[in-house]
Design a protein around this motif. Structure first.
Motif, PDB file in Angstrom:
ATOM      1  N   VAL A  44     -71.905  65.582   7.276  1.00 56.73           N
ATOM      2  CA  VAL A  44     -70.647  66.325   7.393  1.00 56.73           C
ATOM      3  C   VAL A  44     -70.624  67.315   6.234  1.00 56.73           C
ATOM      4  N   SER A  61     -74.698  66.708  12.995  1.00 61.81           N
ATOM      5  CA  SER A  61     -73.833  67.107  11.885  1.00 61.81           C
ATOM      6  C   SER A  61     -72.508  67.682  12.362  1.00 61.81           C
ATOM      7  N   THR A  64     -67.153  70.843   8.908  1.00 65.35           N
ATOM      8  CA  THR A  64     -65.697  70.707   8.967  1.00 65.35           C
ATOM      9  C   THR A  64     -64.999  71.848   8.214  1.00 65.35           C
ATOM     10  N   THR A  72     -62.999  63.903   7.505  1.00 64.46           N
ATOM     11  CA  THR A  72     -63.814  63.955   8.727  1.00 64.46           C
ATOM     12  C   THR A  72     -64.834  62.820   8.735  1.00 64.46           C
ATOM     13  N   ALA A  73     -65.460  62.596   7.597  1.00 63.99           N
ATOM     14  CA  ALA A  73     -66.452  61.509   7.499  1.00 63.99           C
ATOM     15  C   ALA A  73     -65.769  60.161   7.750  1.00 63.99           C
ATOM     16  N   GLY A  87     -71.546  62.916   3.544  1.00 62.13           N
ATOM     17  CA  GLY A  87     -70.833  64.187   3.408  1.00 62.13           C
ATOM     18  C   GLY A  87     -71.430  65.042   2.295  1.00 62.13           C
TER      19      GLY A  87
END
Ligand SMILES: Cc1ncc(C[n+]2csc(CCOP(=O)(O)OP(=O)(O)O)c2C)c(N)n1
Ligand code: SF4
Ligand SMILES: [Mg+2]
Length: 279
Positions: A44, A61, A64, A72-73, A87
């Motif tokens: 990410v 992947s 973001t 997000t992760a 990340g």
């Protein structure tokens, strides 16, 4: 099925400046990932020069928005805890725009790794100061020098509850690989900061080469804090790199999900007619 890919290169043209510290991070990550089951890996990235790393590694992947790498992760990990989620964030990205996301991911002890490409400048937007630029830093937004003091992100992470806190330097390849690998293998929230010189807007190679030294892993929180305080991102003191803190603690998803894998849950199939009715 276990999937291993040999070099993990992609067709994307690399647009980093020659001399950028990101190259060493990319090479380390490719080597580490090529030994892993890439089918279970997700990268990410945030927004900035660092974010391009996801274009250069042949692994699933998610690019973001600015500052939202930890959020997000966390979402990906909660949807499928069987995935290894790593990340990649910038210092502007993680310490500026997204600091609270970083702190809450550490507080929750989600089992993800966040690697910070800390060049201590906004690289992609051509040289503004960030929360870890030194006092007096001259850049596009501070032509007379920044009047702010930097904060120490390792201290923040320790206090927020990160169960793995480490720092490395892109010009110390062995240490870099060791720290990233151990961070990924740690069960819980891993915070790995990489001092990554931006050759174009803040060339810190000489500064780090003179000061950086490797530490043995520290045991105990008090000693970790003492070691972390040795360099305050402004002073001319020596700069310790290595693993400062490691602790075993139940993870957020273990406590929240109780072995459930939401991504594998059977969903009700909505028939065409029902969908028409809803719409
Ligand atoms: C919410 C938001 N604010 C600002 C921007 C503009 N922006 C894009 S990249 C960037 C700086 C990135 O700096 P850093 O995270 O340190 O990454 P680097 O380029 O140094 O790797 C900024 C301010 C944006 N994309 N989104
Ligand atoms: S601007 Fe800096 S961080 Fe961005 S690619 Fe160039 S050297 Fe690297
Ligand atoms: Mg930066």
């Amino acid at each position: 099925m276990t999937e291993k890919k040999s070099d993990l290169k992609t067709y994307a043209k690399n647009t980093w400046c020659p001399g950028c510290g990101n190259f060493a991070i990319l090479n380390s990550v490719r080597k580490i990932f090529s030994e892993m089951d890439t089918e279970k890996l997700v990268m990410v990235s945030g927004i900035g020069c660092h974010g391009k790393i996801v274009d250069y590694v042949d692994v699933s992947s998610f690019y973001t928005i600015h500052g939202r790498v930890p959020a997000t992760a966390t979402g990906i990990k909660l949807a499928n805890p069987e995935l290894t989620v790593v990340g990649f964030a910038g210092d502007g990205d993680a310490y500026g725009e997204g600091l609270l996301h970083l702190m809450f991911a550490a507080k929750r002890n989600v089992d993800i790794t966040v690697i910070i490409h800390n060049n201590r400048v906004y690289g992609l937007t051509t040289g503004q100061f960030t929360p870890t630029s030194p006092e007096g830093f001259k850049g596009k937004s501070t032509p007379r020098g920044s009047v702010e003091r930097p904060f120490n992100p390792l201290l923040l992470m320790l206090d927020a509850g990160a169960t793995f806190v480490a720092r490395s330097y892109s010009n110390r390849m062995k240490n870099l690989r060791m720290v990233i690998e151990k961070g990924i293998n740690h069960r819980g929230f891993s915070f790995v900061e990489i001092l990554q010189p931006c050759y174009t807007y803040f060339n810190t190679y000489d500064y780090y080469n003179e000061r950086v030294y490797e530490i043995d892993e520290i045991s105990g929180r008090e000693d970790a804090e003492k070691k972390i305080r040795e360099w305050d991102y402004s002073s001319d003191s020596r700069i310790p790199i290595g693993i400062f803190y490691r602790e075993e603690r139940d993870t957020f998803e273990e406590k929240m999900l109780d072995n459930l894998i939401p991504a594998k849950r059977k969903r009700k199939v909505i028939s065409g007619k029902l969908l028409e009715k809803i719409v």
